[in-house]
Design a protein around this motif. Structure first.
Motif, PDB file in Angstrom:
ATOM      1  N   LYS A  17     -42.048  -5.576 -34.954  1.00 43.49           N
ATOM      2  CA  LYS A  17     -42.560  -6.669 -34.128  1.00 43.49           C
ATOM      3  C   LYS A  17     -41.945  -8.007 -34.540  1.00 43.49           C
ATOM      4  N   GLU A  18     -41.948  -8.233 -35.856  1.00 43.33           N
ATOM      5  CA  GLU A  18     -41.482  -9.550 -36.326  1.00 43.33           C
ATOM      6  C   GLU A  18     -39.977  -9.717 -36.159  1.00 43.33           C
ATOM      7  N   VAL A  19     -39.245  -8.629 -36.416  1.00 45.12           N
ATOM      8  CA  VAL A  19     -37.784  -8.712 -36.277  1.00 45.12           C
ATOM      9  C   VAL A  19     -37.394  -8.990 -34.820  1.00 45.12           C
ATOM     10  N   ALA A  20     -38.170  -8.404 -33.910  1.00 47.51           N
ATOM     11  CA  ALA A  20     -37.841  -8.542 -32.490  1.00 47.51           C
ATOM     12  C   ALA A  20     -37.793 -10.002 -32.036  1.00 47.51           C
ATOM     13  N   VAL A  21     -38.624 -10.861 -32.620  1.00 43.02           N
ATOM     14  CA  VAL A  21     -38.661 -12.255 -32.174  1.00 43.02           C
ATOM     15  C   VAL A  21     -37.980 -13.213 -33.157  1.00 43.02           C
ATOM     16  N   GLY A  22     -37.294 -12.641 -34.144  1.00 37.65           N
ATOM     17  CA  GLY A  22     -36.673 -13.505 -35.160  1.00 37.65           C
ATOM     18  C   GLY A  22     -35.353 -14.106 -34.707  1.00 37.65           C
ATOM     19  N   ASP A  23     -34.983 -15.258 -35.322  1.00 43.04           N
ATOM     20  CA  ASP A  23     -33.635 -15.785 -35.135  1.00 43.04           C
ATOM     21  C   ASP A  23     -32.863 -15.511 -36.423  1.00 43.04           C
ATOM     22  N   GLU A  25     -31.922 -17.185 -38.975  1.00 43.84           N
ATOM     23  CA  GLU A  25     -32.480 -17.715 -40.224  1.00 43.84           C
ATOM     24  C   GLU A  25     -33.723 -16.927 -40.633  1.00 43.84           C
ATOM     25  N   ARG A  26     -34.529 -16.674 -39.613  1.00 40.84           N
ATOM     26  CA  ARG A  26     -35.790 -15.958 -39.840  1.00 40.84           C
ATOM     27  C   ARG A  26     -35.500 -14.520 -40.318  1.00 40.84           C
ATOM     28  N   LEU A  27     -34.433 -13.911 -39.810  1.00 42.40           N
ATOM     29  CA  LEU A  27     -34.110 -12.527 -40.179  1.00 42.40           C
ATOM     30  C   LEU A  27     -33.919 -12.377 -41.682  1.00 42.40           C
ATOM     31  N   GLU A  28     -33.263 -13.368 -42.296  1.00 43.43           N
ATOM     32  CA  GLU A  28     -33.035 -13.285 -43.751  1.00 43.43           C
ATOM     33  C   GLU A  28     -34.359 -13.347 -44.506  1.00 43.43           C
ATOM     34  N   LYS A  29     -35.282 -14.122 -43.967  1.00 43.47           N
ATOM     35  CA  LYS A  29     -36.605 -14.213 -44.597  1.00 43.47           C
ATOM     36  C   LYS A  29     -37.361 -12.894 -44.445  1.00 43.47           C
ATOM     37  N   LEU A  30     -37.190 -12.298 -43.269  1.00 40.58           N
ATOM     38  CA  LEU A  30     -37.882 -11.013 -43.028  1.00 40.58           C
ATOM     39  C   LEU A  30     -37.314  -9.919 -43.936  1.00 40.58           C
ATOM     40  N   ARG A  31     -35.987 -10.007 -44.172  1.00 43.46           N
ATOM     41  CA  ARG A  31     -35.374  -9.030 -45.060  1.00 43.46           C
ATOM     42  C   ARG A  31     -36.018  -9.111 -46.455  1.00 43.46           C
ATOM     43  N   VAL A  32     -36.220 -10.349 -46.921  1.00 41.13           N
ATOM     44  CA  VAL A  32     -36.862 -10.522 -48.233  1.00 41.13           C
ATOM     45  C   VAL A  32     -38.303 -10.039 -48.183  1.00 41.13           C
TER      46      VAL A  32
END
Ligand code: PHE
Length: 352
Positions: A17-23, A25-32
Motif C-alpha cells: 500500500k505504502e509503496v504504491a503511493v510513494g515518490d 524520496e519516499r521509496l528510500e525511506k520505505l526501504r529502510v
C-alpha cells in the motif's frame, strides 16, 4: 507460530500500500522502514534462531520471500517513477503557450527619435548634432539671452564647476560650462560652420535644474529644427510643421495653430499647438476640452542670432523650433508619466 506468518503477510500488505503511493524520496525511506536493520522483518529474521527447527523451516522461507517481495515492490515502483520522469522530459505539449524570448530593443525615446529623423530626412532635412556640455556663449548669449536678463530664468540651469574667474570683468563665457538647457545651442554651432540655405533638425538630450514630476524631468530630449534661406517665412514653418505632425501621428487633416509668445532668439515668437490627436478638435479629456494640444516654442530666427553666428544682419530669414521628444512620445503612445522613460522598468520598456 502462525501469528508470525500472519504478521509477515500483514507487513507485505502494508508495504504494498505504502509503496504504491510513494515518490522517489519516499521509496528510500520505505526501504529502510520495511527492510532496514531496525525493521520489523529483520527483527523476525533475527529471532528465527530462537525457534525450533520445525518452526524455522516453516517461518524462514515465508520471511525470506516477504523480504524479496517487498524489495521487488520498491524496485518496480522506482523503475516506474524513473520512466515517468523520462517520459515527461521528452514529452512535448503542443498546446502549451510558447515561452517568449525577449530580445533587447531600443528605448521608446530612441524609437521615436528615429521615426522623427526618418520623416525629416524624407523631407530633405539633414540631421545635425551639438554638444551636450556647452559653454555659456553658445547656450545663452549667442542666442540673445544676455547675462542678468530675466529670460535666463526661463531655463533653470545646472552650472558646472570651472576654473573660471568669479570676477565679472574677467568672466569668460566661453570657459563657463553647463549641460545644455535646450538644443538651441546647436543652431549657433551649425551656423558657425555652414552657409544657408539649409534645413536641419537636431535631436538631443537637454538638462534642467528642476524637480521632476509626471511631466517634468531634469534630463529630457528635444528636437530643434532650423531652416534658413533667403526668403523663409512663417508660412513655410506652418507648412513643414503640419506635414511632419500629420505624418508622425498618422492624421492627415491635423491642424496647427500659432499663438504669440516670447523667446529671445526668435522674433516674432510663437507657441505651437496641434489639433487634439485623440478627438480631432471637438474637445476631450486629453485636450482638457479645448481641442488643441501644446507642442512647444518656435519663431522666426532673430537677426541677432544670425549676427552672433557670423552672418550679416538682414541677409537671411529662417525659422526655428524646439519641441520636446518625450512629450510627443507620450502623446503618441499614451504614456502618462515622463519618468517612466528613464527608470528602466522592463514592464514599461517591453511594451514598445
Ligand atoms: N529653446 C526653446 C526652449 O527650450 C524652444 C525654442 C526653440 C523656441 C527654437 C523657439 C525656437 O524652450
Amino acid at each position: 507460530m502462525t501469528n508470525i506468518s500472519g504478521k509477515i503477510k500483514e507487513l507485505v500488505k502494508t508495504a504494498k500500500k505504502e509503496v504504491a503511493v510513494g515518490d522517489l524520496e519516499r521509496l528510500e525511506k520505505l526501504r529502510v522502514k520495511f527492510l532496514g536493520r531496525k525493521s520489523e522483518l529483520t527483527k523476525i529474521l533475527k529471532s528465527l534462531k530462537d525457534l525450533s527447527v520445525e518452526e524455522k523451516k516453516k517461518i524462514g522461507p515465508v520471511a525470506n520471500e516477504a523480504r524479496i517481495k517487498i524489495n521487488e515492490l520498491i524496485e518496480t515502483k522506482k523503475e516506474e517513477l524513473l520512466a515517468e520522469i523520462d517520459r515527461q522530459k521528452n514529452w512535448i505539449d503542443v498546446t502549451a503557450p510558447g515561452k517568449k524570448k525577449y530580445l533587447g530593443k531600443l528605448n521608446l525615446i530612441s524609437q521615436v527619435q528615429r521615426e522623427i529623423e526618418e520623416i525629416f530626412t524624407k523631407m530633405g532635412f539633414e540631421i545635425a548634432d551639438g554638444p551636450e556640455i556647452e559653454d555659456e556663449w553658445h547656450n545663452f548669449s549667442a542666442l540673445n539671452v544676455p547675462k542678468d536678463h530675466p529670460a535666463r530664468d526661463m531655463q533653470d540651469t545646472f552650472w558646472l564647476e570651472s576654473g573660471n574667474s568669479q570676477d565679472e570683468a574677467e568672466h569668460n563665457e566661453r570657459k563657463t560650462f553647463l549641460p545644455r538647457t535646450h538644443t538651441s545651442n546647436a543652431q549657433i554651432r551649425y551656423m558657425e560652420t555652414h552657409q544657408p540655405p539649409f534645413k536641419i533638425i537636431v535631436p538631443g538630450r537637454c538638462f534642467r535644474n528642476e524637480a521632476s514630476d509626471s511631466t517634468h524631468e531634469h534630463t529630457f530630449h528635444q528636437f530643434e529644427a532650423l531652416v534658413v534661406g533667403d526668403d523663409i517665412s512663417v508660412a513655410n514653418f506652418k507648412d513643414i510643421a503640419q506635414k511632419f505632425f500629420a505624418k508622425f501621428f498618422g492624421i492627415e487633416d491635423l491642424k496647427v495653430r500659432l499663438r504669440p509668445s516670447y523667446f529671445p532668439f526668435t522674433e516674432p515668437s510663437f507657441e505651437f499647438d496641434i489639433s487634439c490627436t485623440v478627438c480631432g478638435g471637438d474637445g476631450c479629456k486629453a485636450c482638457k476640452g479645448g481641442g488643441w494640444l501644446e507642442i512647444g516654442g518656435a519663431g522666426m530666427v532673430n537677426q541677432r542670432v544670425f549676427e552672433a553666428s557670423g552672418y550679416s544682419k538682414d541677409k537671411y530669414q529662417g525659422f526655428a523650433w524646439g519641441f520636446g521628444l518625450e512629450r510627443l512620445a507620450m502623446m503618441k503612445y499614451q504614456v502618462d508619466d515622463i519618468r517612466l522613460f528613464a527608470d528602466g522598468d522592463l514592464r514599461f520598456v517591453r511594451q514598445f
